[in-house]
Enzyme design. Structure first.
Site, PDB file in Angstrom:
ATOM      1  N   ASN A 148     -77.857 -69.705  65.781  1.00 58.60           N
ATOM      2  CA  ASN A 148     -76.959 -68.620  65.406  1.00 58.60           C
ATOM      3  C   ASN A 148     -76.408 -67.927  66.652  1.00 58.60           C
ATOM      4  OD1 ASN A 148     -75.624 -66.583  63.694  1.00 58.60           O
ATOM      5  ND2 ASN A 148     -77.049 -67.239  62.132  1.00 58.60           N
ATOM      6  N   ARG A 149     -75.916 -66.688  66.493  1.00 54.68           N
ATOM      7  CA  ARG A 149     -75.125 -66.043  67.537  1.00 54.68           C
ATOM      8  C   ARG A 149     -75.908 -64.996  68.321  1.00 54.68           C
ATOM      9  NH1 ARG A 149     -72.243 -67.055  62.965  1.00 54.68           N
ATOM     10  NH2 ARG A 149     -70.297 -68.232  63.235  1.00 54.68           N
TER      11      ARG A 149
ATOM     12  N   HIS B 232     -75.777 -71.171  68.881  1.00 53.10           N
ATOM     13  CA  HIS B 232     -76.603 -72.373  68.717  1.00 53.10           C
ATOM     14  C   HIS B 232     -77.069 -73.003  70.032  1.00 53.10           C
ATOM     15  CE1 HIS B 232     -76.125 -72.107  64.509  1.00 53.10           C
ATOM     16  NE2 HIS B 232     -75.003 -72.798  64.360  1.00 53.10           N
TER      17      HIS B 232
ATOM     18  N   HIS C 197     -79.665 -77.839  61.086  1.00 51.31           N
ATOM     19  CA  HIS C 197     -78.315 -77.467  60.641  1.00 51.31           C
ATOM     20  C   HIS C 197     -77.710 -78.566  59.758  1.00 51.31           C
ATOM     21  CE1 HIS C 197     -74.399 -75.596  60.664  1.00 51.31           C
ATOM     22  NE2 HIS C 197     -74.766 -74.668  61.554  1.00 51.31           N
ATOM     23  N   SER C 198     -78.472 -79.029  58.781  1.00 56.51           N
ATOM     24  CA  SER C 198     -77.925 -80.029  57.859  1.00 56.51           C
ATOM     25  C   SER C 198     -76.933 -79.396  56.900  1.00 56.51           C
ATOM     26  CB  SER C 198     -79.049 -80.699  57.059  1.00 56.51           C
ATOM     27  OG  SER C 198     -79.766 -81.594  57.867  1.00 56.51           O
ATOM     28  N   TYR C 199     -75.853 -80.133  56.644  1.00 54.31           N
ATOM     29  CA  TYR C 199     -74.839 -79.766  55.654  1.00 54.31           C
ATOM     30  C   TYR C 199     -75.107 -80.599  54.400  1.00 54.31           C
ATOM     31  CZ  TYR C 199     -71.815 -77.758  59.381  1.00 54.31           C
ATOM     32  OH  TYR C 199     -71.281 -77.026  60.413  1.00 54.31           O
TER      33      TYR C 199
ATOM     34  N   ASP D  14     -71.349 -66.824  55.417  1.00 52.66           N
ATOM     35  CA  ASP D  14     -71.888 -67.174  56.727  1.00 52.66           C
ATOM     36  C   ASP D  14     -72.739 -65.990  57.153  1.00 52.66           C
ATOM     37  OD1 ASP D  14     -72.498 -68.426  59.080  1.00 52.66           O
ATOM     38  OD2 ASP D  14     -70.506 -68.231  59.974  1.00 52.66           O
TER      39      ASP D  14
ATOM     40  N   GLN E  14     -79.745 -68.378  56.874  1.00 51.71           N
ATOM     41  CA  GLN E  14     -78.294 -68.250  56.985  1.00 51.71           C
ATOM     42  C   GLN E  14     -77.671 -69.178  55.945  1.00 51.71           C
ATOM     43  OE1 GLN E  14     -76.988 -66.171  59.333  1.00 51.71           O
ATOM     44  NE2 GLN E  14     -74.825 -66.690  59.492  1.00 51.71           N
TER      45      GLN E  14
ATOM     46  N   GLU F 277     -79.860 -72.487  56.668  1.00 52.22           N
ATOM     47  CA  GLU F 277     -80.465 -72.517  57.994  1.00 52.22           C
ATOM     48  C   GLU F 277     -81.587 -71.472  58.059  1.00 52.22           C
ATOM     49  OE1 GLU F 277     -77.094 -72.238  60.903  1.00 52.22           O
ATOM     50  OE2 GLU F 277     -75.952 -72.366  59.024  1.00 52.22           O
TER      51      GLU F 277
END
Length: 344
Positions: free
Chosen positions: A80-81, A106, A175-177, A242, A281, A309
């Site tokens: 994340n940020r 990330h 971070h799987s979609y 998000d 997330q 996430e």
């Protein structure tokens, strides 16, 4: 009984060879790459017993080497940020590379997702390890990190561990979609989601938490009961979800708890997630725009997947009221996340 096998999958020029590990149970098959500890595929059954791959990704290694959306990867040191890529630890200032608007995202320009991990077989799965040197991407301390993926029946477990020679922020996630209808689906509007969170973190225009911990009650972020993603996206400000959903309070004890459930009624597939992490997330692939050609030549569009996430709260290193994300020498970072794939 889970069968575990592996084979060489390709070579990254100037970096080394990449292996693919295959975990196979009677219910689920998982492919894992040593590049980025990436979950390349998860094949699971629908209500008609048809197996489908429910994870976005690429057909070849080159796709992952050039990928900028972290498809399937372990991201770190800090997922994340981090606001402005800047933080202070033990009185010393650190400046990271900026790679997401004005912020660091990330792990940096070359985070854990671009490293080749060392793999060893464990019972029912594979353990991947990595050494991140002192100063890597601007972070302090040499960090020894590992993630093990083990498959038991219909449950894939990711277990993260890390140790550091200096105090450093750390926050690891996969971070799987996911799209439970399988490859080629245009969106996840027909999926239903629930997240076990009483509160979430509002963000500013650069997606950094404002510091407020806001109750979900009476907001579009109230996902405590299952809602249709497509309908709820129409109520959420901005491009979509998000946001960090708070699974436990900042000073809560380490404990594994149920985090989220997503159901795709047409196929009958269900994904349930539990974790020891304090947040998750929920991201609805707002920045996929059709420019990525994924598996089978399909273009991945906005809202064509969702991510869950599990992680510490974003920008925690700069927000003292958030759960502590600092790893001190002599301590061990340890978290578990489980993904369970069933049908209804």
């Amino acid at each position: 009984m889970t069968q575990v096998s592996h084979q060489q999958w390709g070579t990254v020029s100037g970096v080394g060879s990449v292996d693919m590990w295959v975990l196979q149970s009677s219910m689920v098959q998982v492919e894992v790459l040593t590049l980025g500890a990436i979950i390349r595929s998860v094949n699971c059954k629908g209500k008609n017993s048809k197996m489908e791959d429910v994870v976005l990704g690429y057909d070849d290694l080159e796709g992952y080497v050039s990928d900028k959306r972290y498809l399937g990867a372990v991201v770190g040191r800090v997922a994340n940020r981090i606001a402005r890529g800047h933080f202070v630890v033990e009185g010393k200032e650190y400046q990271l590379d900026i790679n997401n608007g004005p912020n660091a995202l990330h792990g940096g320009l070359r985070g854990f997702n671009k490293a080749i991990w060392l793999a060893t077989e464990v019972e029912g799965g594979v353990s991947l390890s990595l050494t991140s040197p002192d100063g890597d991407q601007g972070y302090p301390g040499e960090v020894q990190v590992s993630v093990s993926y083990t498959l038991q029946g219909e449950t894939l477990t990711a277990e993260y561990r890390a140790r550091s020679t200096k105090t450093t922020p750390i926050n690891l996630t996969n971070h799987s979609y996911f799209n439970l209808s399988g490859q080629g689906a245009a969106d996840v509007y027909d999926h239903e989601v629930s997240i076990c969170a009483q509160s979430y973190l509002p963000v500013d225009e650069t997606s950094i938490p404002t510091g407020e911990v806001r109750a979900v009650e009476g907001t579009p972020f109230d996902l405590r009961k299952e809602v249709l993603i497509g309908a709820r996206l129409k109520e959420v400000p901005g491009k979509g979800f998000d946001h960090n959903f708070c699974l436990s309070s900042p000073r809560a004890e380490w404990t594994e708890k149920h985090a989220a459930r997503v159901c795709h009624p047409p196929s009958g597939r269900v994904l349930e997630v539990s974790t020891s992490q304090p947040g998750v997330q929920f991201y609805t692939a707002n920045f996929l725009d059709g420019s990525i050609e994924g598996k089978g030549g399909f273009r991945y569009l906005k809202h064509s997947a969702f991510c869950l996430e599990t992680q510490s709260w974003p920008d925690a290193v700069n927000q003292p009221s958030f759960p502590d994300c600092l790893l001190h020498p002599g301590e061990e970072y340890h978290h578990i996340t489980r993904f369970t794939f069933t049908t209804v």
